[in-house]
Design a protein around this motif. Structure first.
Motif, PDB file in Angstrom:
ATOM      1  N   ARG A 293       0.687  -1.126  -0.110  1.00  0.00           N
ATOM      2  CA  ARG A 293      -0.188  -0.026   0.046  1.00  0.00           C
ATOM      3  C   ARG A 293       0.745   1.353  -0.082  1.00  0.00           C
ATOM      4  O   ARG A 293       0.495   2.181  -0.708  1.00  0.00           O
ATOM      5  CB  ARG A 293      -1.002  -0.025   1.252  1.00  0.00           C
ATOM      6  N   SER A 294       1.850   1.350   0.799  1.00  0.00           N
ATOM      7  CA  SER A 294       2.861   2.308   0.824  1.00  0.00           C
ATOM      8  C   SER A 294       3.442   2.611  -0.392  1.00  0.00           C
ATOM      9  O   SER A 294       3.596   3.615  -0.959  1.00  0.00           O
ATOM     10  CB  SER A 294       4.001   2.375   1.940  1.00  0.00           C
ATOM     11  N   TYR A 295       3.990   1.491  -1.012  1.00  0.00           N
ATOM     12  CA  TYR A 295       4.643   1.446  -2.528  1.00  0.00           C
ATOM     13  C   TYR A 295       3.542   1.985  -3.526  1.00  0.00           C
ATOM     14  O   TYR A 295       4.045   2.998  -4.171  1.00  0.00           O
ATOM     15  CB  TYR A 295       4.910   0.135  -2.967  1.00  0.00           C
ATOM     16  N   VAL A 296       2.113   1.775  -3.416  1.00  0.00           N
ATOM     17  CA  VAL A 296       1.309   2.551  -4.477  1.00  0.00           C
ATOM     18  C   VAL A 296       1.132   4.036  -4.086  1.00  0.00           C
ATOM     19  O   VAL A 296       0.968   4.265  -5.024  1.00  0.00           O
ATOM     20  CB  VAL A 296       0.055   1.404  -4.125  1.00  0.00           C
ATOM     21  N   LYS A 297       1.135   4.061  -2.935  1.00  0.00           N
ATOM     22  CA  LYS A 297       1.008   5.483  -2.482  1.00  0.00           C
ATOM     23  C   LYS A 297       2.177   6.462  -3.026  1.00  0.00           C
ATOM     24  O   LYS A 297       2.073   7.386  -3.113  1.00  0.00           O
ATOM     25  CB  LYS A 297       0.842   5.720  -0.877  1.00  0.00           C
ATOM     26  N   SER A 298       3.373   5.587  -3.184  1.00  0.00           N
ATOM     27  CA  SER A 298       4.501   6.352  -3.449  1.00  0.00           C
ATOM     28  C   SER A 298       4.653   6.665  -5.019  1.00  0.00           C
ATOM     29  O   SER A 298       5.436   7.388  -5.772  1.00  0.00           O
ATOM     30  CB  SER A 298       5.855   5.850  -3.172  1.00  0.00           C
ATOM     31  N   GLY A 299       3.344   6.148  -5.591  1.00  0.00           N
ATOM     32  CA  GLY A 299       3.275   6.487  -7.199  1.00  0.00           C
ATOM     33  C   GLY A 299       4.087   5.343  -7.798  1.00  0.00           C
ATOM     34  O   GLY A 299       4.280   5.527  -9.224  1.00  0.00           O
ATOM     35  N   ARG A 300       4.563   4.134  -7.186  1.00  0.00           N
ATOM     36  CA  ARG A 300       5.146   2.913  -7.615  1.00  0.00           C
ATOM     37  C   ARG A 300       6.406   3.449  -8.202  1.00  0.00           C
ATOM     38  O   ARG A 300       7.063   2.852  -9.241  1.00  0.00           O
ATOM     39  CB  ARG A 300       4.209   2.212  -8.857  1.00  0.00           C
ATOM     40  N   THR A 301       7.009   4.529  -7.394  1.00  0.00           N
ATOM     41  CA  THR A 301       8.287   4.902  -7.887  1.00  0.00           C
ATOM     42  C   THR A 301       9.205   4.688  -6.814  1.00  0.00           C
ATOM     43  O   THR A 301      10.544   4.781  -7.103  1.00  0.00           O
ATOM     44  CB  THR A 301       8.430   6.533  -8.279  1.00  0.00           C
ATOM     45  N   ASN A 302       8.961   3.917  -5.605  1.00  0.00           N
ATOM     46  CA  ASN A 302       9.878   3.872  -4.628  1.00  0.00           C
ATOM     47  C   ASN A 302      10.575   2.396  -4.813  1.00  0.00           C
ATOM     48  O   ASN A 302       9.809   1.433  -4.336  1.00  0.00           O
ATOM     49  CB  ASN A 302       9.282   4.191  -3.122  1.00  0.00           C
ATOM     50  N   GLN A 303      11.773   2.278  -5.286  1.00  0.00           N
ATOM     51  CA  GLN A 303      12.379   1.212  -5.488  1.00  0.00           C
ATOM     52  C   GLN A 303      12.552   0.251  -4.057  1.00  0.00           C
ATOM     53  O   GLN A 303      12.281  -0.893  -4.099  1.00  0.00           O
ATOM     54  CB  GLN A 303      13.804   1.189  -6.064  1.00  0.00           C
ATOM     55  N   GLN A 304      12.912   1.010  -3.102  1.00  0.00           N
ATOM     56  CA  GLN A 304      13.109   0.371  -1.774  1.00  0.00           C
ATOM     57  C   GLN A 304      11.757  -0.364  -1.241  1.00  0.00           C
ATOM     58  O   GLN A 304      11.750  -1.451  -0.868  1.00  0.00           O
ATOM     59  CB  GLN A 304      13.546   1.163  -0.591  1.00  0.00           C
ATOM     60  N   LEU A 305      10.738   0.326  -1.429  1.00  0.00           N
ATOM     61  CA  LEU A 305       9.463  -0.131  -0.943  1.00  0.00           C
ATOM     62  C   LEU A 305       9.059  -1.526  -2.146  1.00  0.00           C
ATOM     63  O   LEU A 305       8.189  -2.345  -1.382  1.00  0.00           O
ATOM     64  CB  LEU A 305       8.263   0.900  -0.927  1.00  0.00           C
TER      65      LEU A 305
ATOM     66  N   LYS B 200      19.062  -6.683  -3.090  1.00  0.00           N
ATOM     67  CA  LYS B 200      18.985  -5.681  -4.065  1.00  0.00           C
ATOM     68  C   LYS B 200      18.643  -4.476  -3.114  1.00  0.00           C
ATOM     69  O   LYS B 200      18.942  -3.390  -4.042  1.00  0.00           O
ATOM     70  CB  LYS B 200      17.297  -6.124  -4.995  1.00  0.00           C
ATOM     71  N   THR B 201      18.098  -4.474  -2.197  1.00  0.00           N
ATOM     72  CA  THR B 201      17.847  -3.308  -1.262  1.00  0.00           C
ATOM     73  C   THR B 201      19.257  -2.496  -0.636  1.00  0.00           C
ATOM     74  O   THR B 201      19.358  -1.480  -0.812  1.00  0.00           O
ATOM     75  CB  THR B 201      16.769  -3.561  -0.277  1.00  0.00           C
ATOM     76  N   VAL B 202      20.131  -3.579  -0.209  1.00  0.00           N
ATOM     77  CA  VAL B 202      21.131  -3.094   0.502  1.00  0.00           C
ATOM     78  C   VAL B 202      22.290  -2.762  -0.424  1.00  0.00           C
ATOM     79  O   VAL B 202      23.272  -1.779  -0.025  1.00  0.00           O
ATOM     80  CB  VAL B 202      21.658  -4.012   1.614  1.00  0.00           C
ATOM     81  N   LEU B 203      22.555  -3.282  -1.244  1.00  0.00           N
ATOM     82  CA  LEU B 203      23.592  -3.371  -2.230  1.00  0.00           C
ATOM     83  C   LEU B 203      23.949  -1.907  -2.667  1.00  0.00           C
ATOM     84  O   LEU B 203      25.094  -1.329  -2.984  1.00  0.00           O
ATOM     85  CB  LEU B 203      23.430  -4.481  -3.454  1.00  0.00           C
ATOM     86  N   PRO B 204      22.962  -1.289  -3.366  1.00  0.00           N
ATOM     87  CA  PRO B 204      23.033   0.232  -3.647  1.00  0.00           C
ATOM     88  C   PRO B 204      23.487   1.116  -2.651  1.00  0.00           C
ATOM     89  O   PRO B 204      24.312   2.112  -2.883  1.00  0.00           O
ATOM     90  CB  PRO B 204      21.575   0.617  -4.104  1.00  0.00           C
ATOM     91  N   MET B 205      23.587   0.685  -1.396  1.00  0.00           N
ATOM     92  CA  MET B 205      23.966   1.459  -0.313  1.00  0.00           C
ATOM     93  C   MET B 205      25.520   1.490   0.063  1.00  0.00           C
ATOM     94  O   MET B 205      26.218   2.099   1.010  1.00  0.00           O
ATOM     95  CB  MET B 205      23.231   1.432   1.077  1.00  0.00           C
TER      96      MET B 205
END
Length: 226
Positions: free
Chosen positions: A23-35, A84-89
């Motif tokens: 739901r949070s991902y949808v609210k972000s406009g489906r743009t938040n890669q971490q969500l 996939k979430t942690v490697l970009p950091m």
């Protein structure tokens, strides 16, 4: 059996976590890669819990073992999205960021193939717990992979905690606790030992509790300046 019942309960908890993150991902406009990654993390966690609760639906130990091995593959997909979430950091090249998740899934395929090649039936303990009885080498590989991935996750979360204040910092602390206890459960769970199985269930369940707490905690929005 107690194991199957507990995993079946965790199916609903993982589903609630998935729906909250999605739901949070949808609210972000489906743009938040971490969500997006977190929603996939919880989605495959639902499948993992469902596969490991299979004894509720069938008492055929061969089928239970097959579902357990499918659960292992689901677990590697869970770890895939953590990575996939942690490697970009981390300060590593894009090439390595693309390679390491693929390497993780290759290891997962090898482990599952090994499990089917050396097919073993689970052990039904008198306490109600199922001891999954995997081949020792895949068991240690799974534990090692879980520890490495969750350690990377804890490292990144701990490193960034100084950037948060208030409820955001509290939420981050519970994410760290969730990652830590999930890592511990990975050490204990895949070994045919009664006491290690109990320790795994305690840490596994704690991980889900911490995950739910992070979803419940709401970070107040900063009002826009006028």
């Amino acid at each position: 059996m107690l194991t199957a019942t507990l995993h079946f309960i965790l199916v609903f908890i993982a589903t609630a976590a998935f729906l909250g993150v999605y739901r949070s991902y949808v609210k972000s406009g489906r743009t938040n890669q971490q969500l997006y990654n977190f929603s996939r993390f919880f989605a495959f966690l639902v499948f993992y819990q469902l596969f490991l609760s299979s004894y509720i639906f069938t008492k055929d130990l061969k089928m239970v073992s097959i579902f357990f091995n499918l659960g292992i593959f689901s677990l590697f997909l869970v770890l895939f999205y953590v990575l996939k979430t942690v490697l970009p950091m981390f300060s590593i090249s894009q090439e390595k960021q693309n390679l390491l998740p693929k390497l993780l899934m290759f290891i997962g395929l090898v482990v599952v193939a090994w499990q089917f090649y050396d097919f073993r039936l689970p052990i039904l303990h008198s306490s109600g717990f199922i001891l999954w009885n995997p081949n020792p080498w895949p068991a240690w590989i799974i534990s090692g992979v879980i520890v490495m991935v969750t350690t990377a996750w804890v490292f990144i979360l701990s490193k960034n905690i100084k950037n948060f204040v208030g409820m955001a910092k509290t939420k981050n602390i519970f994410l760290i606790l969730m990652s830590f206890v999930f890592g511990l459960s990975g050490i204990f769970y895949f070994h045919p030992n009664y006491y290690m199985t109990i320790a795994a269930f305690i840490t596994h369940t704690l991980g889900f509790i911490f995950a739910l707490i992070t979803l419940i905690i709401k970070i107040p929005k900063i009002p826009a300046k006028t």
